[in-house]
Design a protein around this motif. Sequence first.
Motif, short mmCIF file in Angstrom:
data_model
loop_
_atom_site.label_atom_id
_atom_site.label_comp_id
_atom_site.label_asym_id
_atom_site.label_seq_id
_atom_site.Cartn_x
_atom_site.Cartn_y
_atom_site.Cartn_z
N LEU A 1 0.83 -1.20 0.00
CA LEU A 1 0.00 0.00 0.00
C LEU A 1 0.87 1.26 0.00
O LEU A 1 0.40 2.35 0.31
N GLY A 2 2.13 1.09 -0.36
CA GLY A 2 3.07 2.21 -0.33
C GLY A 2 3.42 2.69 -1.73
O GLY A 2 2.86 2.24 -2.73
N PRO A 3 4.36 3.63 -1.83
CA PRO A 3 4.71 4.22 -3.12
C PRO A 3 5.56 3.29 -3.98
O PRO A 3 6.20 2.37 -3.48
N SER A 4 5.56 3.56 -5.25
CA SER A 4 6.43 2.83 -6.17
C SER A 4 7.80 3.50 -6.20
O SER A 4 8.00 4.60 -5.67
N ASP A 5 8.74 2.85 -6.86
CA ASP A 5 10.08 3.44 -7.00
C ASP A 5 10.05 4.72 -7.81
O ASP A 5 10.91 5.59 -7.64
N LEU A 6 9.07 4.88 -8.68
CA LEU A 6 8.99 6.09 -9.48
C LEU A 6 8.48 7.28 -8.69
O LEU A 6 8.71 8.43 -9.08
N ASP A 7 7.78 7.03 -7.59
CA ASP A 7 7.14 8.13 -6.86
C ASP A 7 7.81 8.41 -5.51
O ASP A 7 7.40 9.31 -4.79
N ILE A 8 8.82 7.66 -5.16
CA ILE A 8 9.45 7.87 -3.85
C ILE A 8 10.40 9.07 -3.92
O ILE A 8 11.18 9.23 -4.86
N GLN A 9 10.30 9.93 -2.93
CA GLN A 9 11.16 11.10 -2.84
C GLN A 9 12.26 10.92 -1.79
O GLN A 9 13.42 11.23 -2.03
N ALA A 10 11.90 10.41 -0.61
CA ALA A 10 12.87 10.23 0.46
C ALA A 10 12.30 9.25 1.48
O ALA A 10 11.08 9.04 1.56
N VAL A 11 13.19 8.66 2.25
CA VAL A 11 12.82 7.74 3.33
C VAL A 11 13.48 8.22 4.61
O VAL A 11 14.68 8.47 4.63
N GLU A 12 12.70 8.37 5.67
CA GLU A 12 13.23 8.67 6.99
C GLU A 12 12.83 7.57 7.95
O GLU A 12 11.65 7.17 7.99
N ILE A 13 13.80 7.07 8.71
CA ILE A 13 13.52 6.02 9.69
C ILE A 13 14.05 6.47 11.04
O ILE A 13 15.21 6.90 11.16
N VAL A 14 13.20 6.38 12.04
CA VAL A 14 13.58 6.65 13.41
C VAL A 14 13.73 5.30 14.11
O VAL A 14 12.73 4.66 14.45
N PRO A 15 14.95 4.81 14.30
CA PRO A 15 15.12 3.55 15.03
C PRO A 15 14.82 3.77 16.52
O PRO A 15 15.20 4.79 17.08
N GLY A 16 14.15 2.85 17.11
CA GLY A 16 13.80 3.00 18.52
C GLY A 16 12.45 3.66 18.67
O GLY A 16 11.82 4.10 17.72
N THR A 17 11.99 3.72 19.92
CA THR A 17 10.62 4.16 20.16
C THR A 17 10.37 5.59 19.68
O THR A 17 11.18 6.49 19.89
N ALA A 18 9.23 5.75 19.02
CA ALA A 18 8.77 7.07 18.60
C ALA A 18 7.38 7.33 19.17
O ALA A 18 6.63 8.16 18.65
N ALA A 19 7.04 6.61 20.24
CA ALA A 19 5.68 6.64 20.76
C ALA A 19 5.31 7.99 21.37
O ALA A 19 4.14 8.38 21.38
N ALA A 20 6.28 8.74 21.89
CA ALA A 20 5.96 10.01 22.54
C ALA A 20 5.34 11.00 21.57
O ALA A 20 4.50 11.82 21.95
#
Length: 713
Positions: free
Chosen positions: A127-146
């Motif tokens: 349900l995500g973007p294709s390679d043609l439409d991706i601009q950037a990826v950001e990943i926060v390792p570890g809890t982001a619950a706050a």
Amino acid sequence: MLLLAMWLPRFALAQRPVQAPISADTSCKSIALKEVVVAASKVEESFLQSPVTVEKLSARALRLTPAPSFFDAIEHLKGIQVITPSLSFKVINARGFTNTTNVRFAQLVDGIDNQAPHIGGPIGNVLGPSDLDIQAVEIVPGTAAALYGLNAINGLANFSTRSPFRSEGLSVRQKTSLNHLRDPSSGARLFSETSLRYAKALTPKLAFKVNGTYLRGYDWVANDQAELNPNGNVTTGLFGSDNPARDPVNSYGNESSDRATLALGGKNYVVARTGYDERDVVDYHLQTIKYDAALHYKPGAATELVYTYRGTVLDNVYQRSNRFRLQDYRLQQHALQLLSPVVQARAYLTTENTGKSYNLRSAAENLDRSFKPDATWNRDYTTAWNAAAAAGQTVAQAHATARTAADVRRLRPGTPEFRQRLAELQDINNWDQGAALRVKADLAHAEGQVDVAEALRHHNSSWPARLSLLVGADHRTYIIQPDGNYFINPEKNKDPDSNLTYGKTGGFVQTGVRLLDDKLRLTATLRADKNDYFRVRFNPRFTTVYSPTQRHNFRVSYQSGYRFPSLFEGFSNVNSGQVKRIGGLRVMSNGVFENSYLRSSIDAFNAAVTAAINANTSMVPAAQKRQTAISDNQDLLVKTPYTYLKSEYIRSLELGYKAALLPGGKLLLDVDFYYNSYRDFIAQVEAYVPKTSNPDSAAIYLSTRATQNRYRL
């Protein structure tokens, strides 16, 4: 895999990203010092000065990656783990325990959660973007619950897509490959993925884009024949192919619930139904069709209103505790976003329909049972064994003869009768009798956040730039249509066929200050969440970033996080191969935990009873041997020490250092240390309840399958 990718970037309407050329002399400096991230604090900030670890694939990095897709490239980021349960299904994880359905890691597309509602996690990137439409990826390792409260205690990924205002035109990409080379299970197979993107700015204020991807291939064949129950008949000296309780990894229908203890020739033997290999009951052809369309409108220079529709239809093999064939499985999502420097608001609805999906293990079990019930099969096996032993066959030979006799008229894989019966089982929504997975679920979500400090600066230019204040709130409701097998409505005051709803409301406040000429940045966040069936939970986050120079940045952060049970964990109600899988919320399993015994201890107890009976060479009656064995070994039984679900809790401490070294910032140094502490971790356990209220009789009842209720909790 041999991969050939054909990238056609320019047609009559070519892809036209609006960006200035970057010279070789300035690119490193630009990337290292001016790259911004959003996911870490929900506002734009310097990559180097992020208060927590952030891994990023920028547009430039995505263009340069040698990975077959942007999703594959994620695996090469620092501290990120990706597992591949299926050829078109990858699972991301960071800093925590995981499995093939990672409900502890949130996956967003432009800030929108793309999980499958009843599963509680995303199905790869369907349900995500294709390679043609991706601009950037950001990943926060570890809890982001706050900040997010999305059960993101292991981490969070946000995929940003390309704007039709800045990237117009038609693009087509074709990937073709061969896999299964030298694979005796299938032979070489073709893999193909075709993607298309078209974007157009109709006016300076109005633009749209459409994307489509069609993927076809042949999945990996699961044919692991390693033995899971090698000691099932250790007391009788039957091992390997002679063991009548064999349970190979990818053979189904011979698990613990498909075994019986038979008294043969004065000894007890554990005997399993024959079962079928996975490849007998599944089609490994996979297909994914995904598509999306977005309409962008700019009422002002810095304000944008976006409507997005995403959809997918897939055939795939999906793995949880059992393996499933997802067939004609559908997900759809409607989303509306308002984006501005002061206010951001999102509302979206995700719908899920499992289509004609089915459980592979249940299919194999009930193929066996549909031609002959367990009781009849066990009786025929016993009769044939006794006759073979009387004719002088060895014990192992008699077991082989008995199985052949009991399996007479068993459905053979590949025959028309087998295929017809398998198709019938795929449509029976009870896993004690069939194999269908029939779930319809929705996820409705609304959220908003206001940059209060930015708003005050707009109205009062004297508001200090060193002070920040961000507030946000969200609400989410899961809606399940009970199917009578997988989900029911447990509320006693409601119609059991009425929709099951499960909701959460939360909000956060984040404030920050810059001191010492912007060299010291302090941030404090407090989040509160109220989930149905749970009291209010609070998550704080405190961060410090010290930057003695622009190039050197030290960070310390502490935060906690809660994860509430997914629909599957909380509300399951599945007849699953003679074992009842029930959710761990008290509303679903009231009274079970207190009266149950661990299956592991019951298995050990019954193995000891069998060993004692087989070792007893006295002339006492068999019933007395059995009673003595039960009495002597009942201390092996262990009451279940677990109880009803609580929200998972994590505390996390992180220290880090980022530096841009060498002239022009050409060398990036990124070091981080973290320590996580967990409490009330959610997992599964099998536990059985004896059909008696007298605890002194529990051992007798737990020695026979018919006198116990079996649960997977």
